[in-house]
Design a protein around this motif. Structure first.
Motif, PDB file in Angstrom:
ATOM      1  N   ARG A   1       0.716  -1.098   0.043  1.00  0.00           N
ATOM      2  CA  ARG A   1      -0.013   0.077   0.140  1.00  0.00           C
ATOM      3  C   ARG A   1       0.941   1.280   0.013  1.00  0.00           C
ATOM      4  N   ASN A   2       1.953   1.338  -1.024  1.00  0.00           N
ATOM      5  CA  ASN A   2       2.730   2.462  -1.000  1.00  0.00           C
ATOM      6  C   ASN A   2       2.183   3.581  -1.688  1.00  0.00           C
ATOM      7  N   GLY A   3       1.076   3.167  -2.617  1.00  0.00           N
ATOM      8  CA  GLY A   3       0.685   4.284  -3.341  1.00  0.00           C
ATOM      9  C   GLY A   3       1.366   4.305  -4.718  1.00  0.00           C
ATOM     10  N   ASN A   4       2.121   3.400  -5.370  1.00  0.00           N
ATOM     11  CA  ASN A   4       2.992   3.497  -6.399  1.00  0.00           C
ATOM     12  C   ASN A   4       2.972   2.192  -6.977  1.00  0.00           C
TER      13      ASN A   4
ATOM     14  N   GLU B   1       2.038  -3.545  -6.934  1.00  0.00           N
ATOM     15  CA  GLU B   1       1.732  -4.619  -7.678  1.00  0.00           C
ATOM     16  C   GLU B   1       2.312  -5.892  -7.482  1.00  0.00           C
ATOM     17  N   PRO B   2       1.551  -6.965  -7.133  1.00  0.00           N
ATOM     18  CA  PRO B   2       2.337  -8.109  -6.572  1.00  0.00           C
ATOM     19  C   PRO B   2       3.108  -8.619  -7.809  1.00  0.00           C
ATOM     20  N   LEU B   3       2.691  -8.686  -9.099  1.00  0.00           N
ATOM     21  CA  LEU B   3       3.183  -9.315 -10.226  1.00  0.00           C
ATOM     22  C   LEU B   3       4.698  -8.929 -10.227  1.00  0.00           C
ATOM     23  N   THR B   4       4.950  -7.723 -10.031  1.00  0.00           N
ATOM     24  CA  THR B   4       6.448  -7.408 -10.187  1.00  0.00           C
ATOM     25  C   THR B   4       7.323  -8.312  -9.360  1.00  0.00           C
ATOM     26  N   HIS B   5       6.744  -8.686  -8.112  1.00  0.00           N
ATOM     27  CA  HIS B   5       7.829  -9.414  -7.092  1.00  0.00           C
ATOM     28  C   HIS B   5       7.510 -10.690  -7.576  1.00  0.00           C
ATOM     29  N   LEU B   6       6.277 -11.128  -7.777  1.00  0.00           N
ATOM     30  CA  LEU B   6       6.115 -12.533  -7.828  1.00  0.00           C
ATOM     31  C   LEU B   6       6.604 -13.493  -9.120  1.00  0.00           C
TER      32      LEU B   6
ATOM     33  N   LYS C   1       9.058 -11.330 -11.096  1.00  0.00           N
ATOM     34  CA  LYS C   1      10.145 -10.660 -11.395  1.00  0.00           C
ATOM     35  C   LYS C   1       9.943  -9.931 -12.951  1.00  0.00           C
ATOM     36  N   LEU C   2       9.066  -9.099 -12.813  1.00  0.00           N
ATOM     37  CA  LEU C   2       8.649  -8.417 -14.118  1.00  0.00           C
ATOM     38  C   LEU C   2       8.873  -6.947 -13.963  1.00  0.00           C
ATOM     39  N   SER C   3       8.974  -6.376 -15.213  1.00  0.00           N
ATOM     40  CA  SER C   3       9.061  -4.681 -15.191  1.00  0.00           C
ATOM     41  C   SER C   3       7.479  -4.514 -14.697  1.00  0.00           C
ATOM     42  N   ASN C   4       7.401  -3.269 -14.158  1.00  0.00           N
ATOM     43  CA  ASN C   4       6.243  -2.943 -13.567  1.00  0.00           C
ATOM     44  C   ASN C   4       5.173  -1.689 -14.405  1.00  0.00           C
ATOM     45  N   GLN C   5       5.732  -1.520 -15.488  1.00  0.00           N
ATOM     46  CA  GLN C   5       4.988  -0.431 -15.991  1.00  0.00           C
ATOM     47  C   GLN C   5       4.450  -0.801 -17.715  1.00  0.00           C
ATOM     48  N   GLY C   6       3.597  -0.187 -18.033  1.00  0.00           N
ATOM     49  CA  GLY C   6       3.363  -0.649 -19.347  1.00  0.00           C
ATOM     50  C   GLY C   6       2.492  -1.716 -19.536  1.00  0.00           C
ATOM     51  N   GLY C   7       2.042  -2.075 -20.868  1.00  0.00           N
ATOM     52  CA  GLY C   7       1.236  -3.208 -21.125  1.00  0.00           C
ATOM     53  C   GLY C   7       1.755  -4.480 -21.190  1.00  0.00           C
ATOM     54  N   PHE C   8       2.991  -4.404 -21.876  1.00  0.00           N
ATOM     55  CA  PHE C   8       3.965  -5.471 -21.899  1.00  0.00           C
ATOM     56  C   PHE C   8       4.845  -5.484 -20.814  1.00  0.00           C
ATOM     57  N   ARG C   9       4.897  -6.402 -20.100  1.00  0.00           N
ATOM     58  CA  ARG C   9       5.924  -6.393 -18.833  1.00  0.00           C
ATOM     59  C   ARG C   9       6.705  -7.666 -18.954  1.00  0.00           C
TER      60      ARG C   9
END
Length: 128
Positions: free
Chosen positions: A27-30, A34-39, A41-49
């Protein structure tokens, strides 16, 4: 069955990918929420991650909120067809002139396919 399996945000980097499990964000507000980034190990912006480098991706996910009324991305659950408009929504821009280079990524994938380099095409996942 994993109906009630929930992974907290602090264990995502080592959590397994389990069908029907839930993965908590922070709940950092940014974008770090997103859990996907951590789960995955993806980039965290855009439609293609992606996981890996843009020139050599290891995993690609396509992310859409499915909420843009003017560009209605859609997933047909009966056929598995994804209709995805991406972020090149300004008239007059070339197909590959996007901020996150998603269409360049697709061009790389199609080039590898047509060159018979199937082993260089990473798996794709659709994540609404």
């Amino acid at each position: 069955m994993s109906d009630n399996l929930v992974f907290s945000h602090d264990v995502l980097s080592s959590a397994d990918l389990v069908i029907d499990a839930r993965y908590a964000g922070s709940r950092n507000g940014n974008a770090s929420d997103e859990p996907l980034t951590h789960l995955l190990k993806l980039s965290n912006q855009g439609g293609f991650r992606i996981r890996g480098k843009r020139e050599d991706p290891l995993l690609i996910t396509i992310f859409s909120s499915l909420e843009d009324q003017d560009w209605p991305d859609d997933v047909d659950l009966s056929t598995g067809v994804l209709t995805y408009y991406g972020d090149n929504k300004k008239p007059g821009r070339k197909l590959d002139e996007t901020k996150r280079y998603g269409n360049n990524l697709l061009e790389l994938i199609f080039e590898n396919l047509h060159l018979g380099k199937r082993e260089q095409i990473p798996p794709f996942m659709n994540l609404p």
